[in-house]
Design an enzyme around this catalytic site. Structure first.
Site, PDB file in Angstrom:
ATOM      1  N   GLY A  13       0.837  -1.220   0.000  1.00 44.28           N
ATOM      2  CA  GLY A  13       0.000   0.000   0.000  1.00 44.28           C
ATOM      3  C   GLY A  13       0.857   1.248   0.000  1.00 44.28           C
ATOM      4  O   GLY A  13       0.547   2.240   0.656  1.00 44.28           O
ATOM      5  N   GLY A  17      -1.294   7.701   0.880  1.00 42.40           N
ATOM      6  CA  GLY A  17      -1.500   7.848   2.321  1.00 42.40           C
ATOM      7  C   GLY A  17      -0.321   7.428   3.190  1.00 42.40           C
ATOM      8  O   GLY A  17       0.820   7.868   2.986  1.00 42.40           O
ATOM      9  N   ARG A  38      -1.277  -1.528  -6.240  1.00 44.41           N
ATOM     10  CA  ARG A  38      -1.891  -1.961  -7.491  1.00 44.41           C
ATOM     11  C   ARG A  38      -1.700  -0.932  -8.592  1.00 44.41           C
ATOM     12  O   ARG A  38      -1.882  -1.220  -9.756  1.00 44.41           O
ATOM     13  CB  ARG A  38      -3.393  -2.223  -7.294  1.00 44.41           C
ATOM     14  CG  ARG A  38      -3.715  -3.469  -6.494  1.00 44.41           C
ATOM     15  CD  ARG A  38      -5.172  -3.469  -6.085  1.00 44.41           C
ATOM     16  NE  ARG A  38      -5.487  -2.220  -5.377  1.00 44.41           N
ATOM     17  CZ  ARG A  38      -6.681  -1.900  -4.921  1.00 44.41           C
ATOM     18  NH1 ARG A  38      -7.698  -2.717  -5.111  1.00 44.41           N
ATOM     19  NH2 ARG A  38      -6.871  -0.764  -4.279  1.00 44.41           N
ATOM     20  N   ASN A  87       0.705  -2.594   5.292  1.00 48.15           N
ATOM     21  CA  ASN A  87      -0.122  -1.388   5.414  1.00 48.15           C
ATOM     22  C   ASN A  87      -1.335  -1.391   4.481  1.00 48.15           C
ATOM     23  O   ASN A  87      -2.347  -0.745   4.777  1.00 48.15           O
ATOM     24  CB  ASN A  87       0.784  -0.174   5.103  1.00 48.15           C
ATOM     25  CG  ASN A  87       0.019   1.074   4.795  1.00 48.15           C
ATOM     26  OD1 ASN A  87      -0.553   1.688   5.691  1.00 48.15           O
ATOM     27  ND2 ASN A  87      -0.017   1.459   3.518  1.00 48.15           N
ATOM     28  N   TYR A 153     -15.486  -3.774   8.858  1.00 50.40           N
ATOM     29  CA  TYR A 153     -14.163  -3.123   8.878  1.00 50.40           C
ATOM     30  C   TYR A 153     -13.515  -3.393  10.241  1.00 50.40           C
ATOM     31  O   TYR A 153     -12.343  -3.772  10.313  1.00 50.40           O
ATOM     32  CB  TYR A 153     -14.287  -1.613   8.612  1.00 50.40           C
ATOM     33  CG  TYR A 153     -12.940  -0.922   8.650  1.00 50.40           C
ATOM     34  CD1 TYR A 153     -11.991  -1.156   7.651  1.00 50.40           C
ATOM     35  CD2 TYR A 153     -12.585  -0.070   9.699  1.00 50.40           C
ATOM     36  CE1 TYR A 153     -10.730  -0.552   7.698  1.00 50.40           C
ATOM     37  CE2 TYR A 153     -11.334   0.532   9.751  1.00 50.40           C
ATOM     38  CZ  TYR A 153     -10.415   0.287   8.751  1.00 50.40           C
ATOM     39  OH  TYR A 153      -9.163   0.876   8.800  1.00 50.40           O
TER      40      TYR A 153
HETATM   41  P1  NDP Z   1      -5.152   5.085   1.433  1.00 49.67           P
HETATM   42  O1  NDP Z   1      -6.421   4.781   0.752  1.00 49.67           O
HETATM   43  O2  NDP Z   1      -4.547   6.440   1.229  1.00 49.67           O
HETATM   44  O3  NDP Z   1      -4.059   3.987   1.052  1.00 49.67           O
HETATM   45  C1  NDP Z   1      -4.392   2.623   0.956  1.00 49.67           C
HETATM   46  C2  NDP Z   1      -3.248   1.894   0.283  1.00 49.67           C
HETATM   47  O4  NDP Z   1      -3.572   0.481   0.268  1.00 49.67           O
HETATM   48  C3  NDP Z   1      -3.025   2.327  -1.141  1.00 49.67           C
HETATM   49  O5  NDP Z   1      -1.649   2.441  -1.373  1.00 49.67           O
HETATM   50  C4  NDP Z   1      -3.612   1.188  -1.966  1.00 49.67           C
HETATM   51  O6  NDP Z   1      -2.840   1.040  -3.135  1.00 49.67           O
HETATM   52  C5  NDP Z   1      -3.400  -0.021  -1.042  1.00 49.67           C
HETATM   53  N1  NDP Z   1      -4.373  -1.078  -1.299  1.00 49.67           N
HETATM   54  C6  NDP Z   1      -5.706  -1.047  -1.069  1.00 49.67           C
HETATM   55  N2  NDP Z   1      -6.279  -2.194  -1.456  1.00 49.67           N
HETATM   56  C7  NDP Z   1      -5.274  -2.980  -1.946  1.00 49.67           C
HETATM   57  C8  NDP Z   1      -5.234  -4.268  -2.511  1.00 49.67           C
HETATM   58  N3  NDP Z   1      -6.336  -5.017  -2.636  1.00 49.67           N
HETATM   59  N4  NDP Z   1      -4.038  -4.760  -2.910  1.00 49.67           N
HETATM   60  C9  NDP Z   1      -2.923  -4.032  -2.793  1.00 49.67           C
HETATM   61  N5  NDP Z   1      -2.887  -2.785  -2.266  1.00 49.67           N
HETATM   62  C10 NDP Z   1      -4.059  -2.264  -1.851  1.00 49.67           C
HETATM   63  O7  NDP Z   1      -5.425   4.831   2.979  1.00 49.67           O
HETATM   64  P2  NDP Z   1      -4.486   4.898   4.276  1.00 49.67           P
HETATM   65  O8  NDP Z   1      -3.115   5.282   3.936  1.00 49.67           O
HETATM   66  O9  NDP Z   1      -5.217   5.674   5.273  1.00 49.67           O
HETATM   67  O10 NDP Z   1      -4.563   3.372   4.720  1.00 49.67           O
HETATM   68  C11 NDP Z   1      -3.433   2.572   4.993  1.00 49.67           C
HETATM   69  C12 NDP Z   1      -3.779   1.607   6.103  1.00 49.67           C
HETATM   70  O11 NDP Z   1      -4.051   2.328   7.286  1.00 49.67           O
HETATM   71  C13 NDP Z   1      -5.005   0.745   5.844  1.00 49.67           C
HETATM   72  O12 NDP Z   1      -4.734  -0.561   6.290  1.00 49.67           O
HETATM   73  C14 NDP Z   1      -6.079   1.387   6.711  1.00 49.67           C
HETATM   74  O13 NDP Z   1      -7.076   0.475   7.094  1.00 49.67           O
HETATM   75  C15 NDP Z   1      -5.239   1.848   7.880  1.00 49.67           C
HETATM   76  N6  NDP Z   1      -5.827   2.873   8.703  1.00 49.67           N
HETATM   77  C16 NDP Z   1      -6.206   4.066   8.156  1.00 49.67           C
HETATM   78  C17 NDP Z   1      -6.764   5.046   8.948  1.00 49.67           C
HETATM   79  C18 NDP Z   1      -7.244   6.348   8.417  1.00 49.67           C
HETATM   80  O14 NDP Z   1      -8.035   7.022   9.102  1.00 49.67           O
HETATM   81  N7  NDP Z   1      -6.811   6.781   7.232  1.00 49.67           N
HETATM   82  C19 NDP Z   1      -6.913   4.831  10.395  1.00 49.67           C
HETATM   83  C20 NDP Z   1      -6.518   3.538  10.844  1.00 49.67           C
HETATM   84  C21 NDP Z   1      -5.971   2.614  10.030  1.00 49.67           C
HETATM   85  P3  NDP Z   1      -3.398   0.735  -4.607  1.00 49.67           P
HETATM   86  O15 NDP Z   1      -4.694   1.437  -4.746  1.00 49.67           O
HETATM   87  O16 NDP Z   1      -2.318   1.221  -5.520  1.00 49.67           O
HETATM   88  O17 NDP Z   1      -3.515  -0.739  -4.625  1.00 49.67           O
HETATM   89  C1  8X3 Z   2      -9.700   3.959  10.254  1.00 49.09           C
HETATM   90  C2  8X3 Z   2     -10.183   4.737  11.426  1.00 49.09           C
HETATM   91  O1  8X3 Z   2     -12.165   5.238  12.929  1.00 49.09           O
HETATM   92  O2  8X3 Z   2     -12.577   5.128  10.530  1.00 49.09           O
HETATM   93  O3  8X3 Z   2      -9.255   2.703  10.616  1.00 49.09           O
HETATM   94  O4  8X3 Z   2     -12.180   3.137  11.780  1.00 49.09           O
HETATM   95  S1  8X3 Z   2     -11.835   4.544  11.660  1.00 49.09           S
END
Ligand code: NDP
Ligand code: 8X3
Length: 254
Positions: A13, A17, A38, A87, A153
């Site tokens: 990922g 982000g 991806r 991630n 989720y």
């Molecule tokens: P983003 O949407 O900005 O980034 C998500 C990343 O995950 C992208 O790089 C995307 O890449 C990759 N991704 C998603 N689905 C797939 C897949 N099926 N295969 C491969 N890569 C995948 O979100 P965040 O940076 O916020 O999220 C990163 C992590 O942090 C996640 O696990 C999320 O659940 C977690 N998180 C986020 C929070 C928030 O509030 N933002 C809070 C708590 C946890 P691509 O599209 O190129 O595949």
């Molecule tokens: C992302 C944070 O609060 O939307 O994991 O679940 S929350």
């Protein structure tokens, strides 16, 4: 703190982000990078713009065959892999169980939990062979608490929490460190994807608060991998100051 130059980090990922910010920060700190996602175009741009990107892998973490084939294609010259940052993940929908779509539920379990498990499983032999390494799993406050309309989720992230704990136990005798970061609200593409491109809804999530930014989590990742070898940071829960837990958020609406 240990310097991380002369190390190699694999980030899933990495195209957006938290993963993108982590790639940038670790590159600045001298770690060699294997970047996954991806979106091929973004991976290519990152390879051109960031220092130390030694390999990119374009695959869907939820596809077991793709994961195996991609990870097996990492040349020996890119090994050992010192740090694995699991991630990749997203939320799909925010719906009551009665209205939620099974497709959204599948995507969250398949990506956030099964995808993370696949990537880890295929890299475990490397860590065992090396007799060291650090795995950082990105969980969520949703992995510690459950909130309305977030059932699956939250289930996927509770799964990450349980898997991380199991991993730490089973890899204990091999000197492999396992840690989890549980962020609260981070302003990334996360909400845009959760609300299927509805920018208005996505923006509302962060209205009246100062949310975390991706770099806040990247800094924590750098900290967790830089502590001396005898130290494991097992869990870090990181919230915006305005957020007390999953449901209590102090919004200033002036
Ligand atoms: P983003 O949407 O900005 O980034 C998500 C990343 O995950 C992208 O790089 C995307 O890449 C990759 N991704 C998603 N689905 C797939 C897949 N099926 N295969 C491969 N890569 C995948 O979100 P965040 O940076 O916020 O999220 C990163 C992590 O942090 C996640 O696990 C999320 O659940 C977690 N998180 C986020 C929070 C928030 O509030 N933002 C809070 C708590 C946890 P691509 O599209 O190129 O595949
Ligand atoms: C992302 C944070 O609060 O939307 O994991 O679940 S929350």
């Amino acid at each position: 703190m240990k310097k991380i130059n002369n190390t190699t980090t694999l980030i899933t990922g990495a195209t957006s982000g938290i993963g993108f910010a982590t790639a940038k920060l670790l590159s600045q700190n001298g770690s060699k990078l294997i970047l996954c996602g991806r979106r091929h175009k973004i991976l290519n741009e990152m390879k051109k713009k960031l220092k130390n990107v030694i390999f990119t892998l374009c695959f869907d973490v939820s596809n077991k065959e793709e994961v195996e084939k991609s990870l097996n294609s990492i040349p020996d010259s890119c090994k050992p892999i010192d740090f694995l940052i699991n991630n990749a993940g997203n939320a799909h929908g925010l719906d009551n169980v009665i209205n939620a779509k099974l497709n959204d539920w599948d995507k969250m379990i398949d990506t956030n939990l099964k995808g993370l498990i696949y990537v880890t499983k295929f890299l475990i032999p490397n860590f065992i062979k090396q007799k060291k390494g650090t795995i950082i799993n990105i969980g969520s406050i949703a992995g510690l608490e459950v909130y309305p309309k977030g059932s699956v989720y939250c289930a996927s992230k509770h799964g990450v929490d349980a898997f991380s704990k199991g991993l730490r136990i089973d890899l204990n005798s091999f000197g492999v460190r396992v840690g989890t970061i549980n962020p609260g609200m981070v302003n990334t593409e996360f909400s845009k994807i959760r609300f299927k491109g509805d920018i208005k809804k996505a923006k509302k999530v962060y209205e009246g608060i100062i949310p975390l930014v991706a770099k806040d989590i990247a800094n924590a990742i750098l900290f967790m991998i830089s502590v001396p070898e005898h130290v494991t940071i097992a869990d870090l829960t990181i919230l915006p100051t305005a957020q007390a837990n999953s449901s209590i958020v102090n919004r200033k609406t002036i």
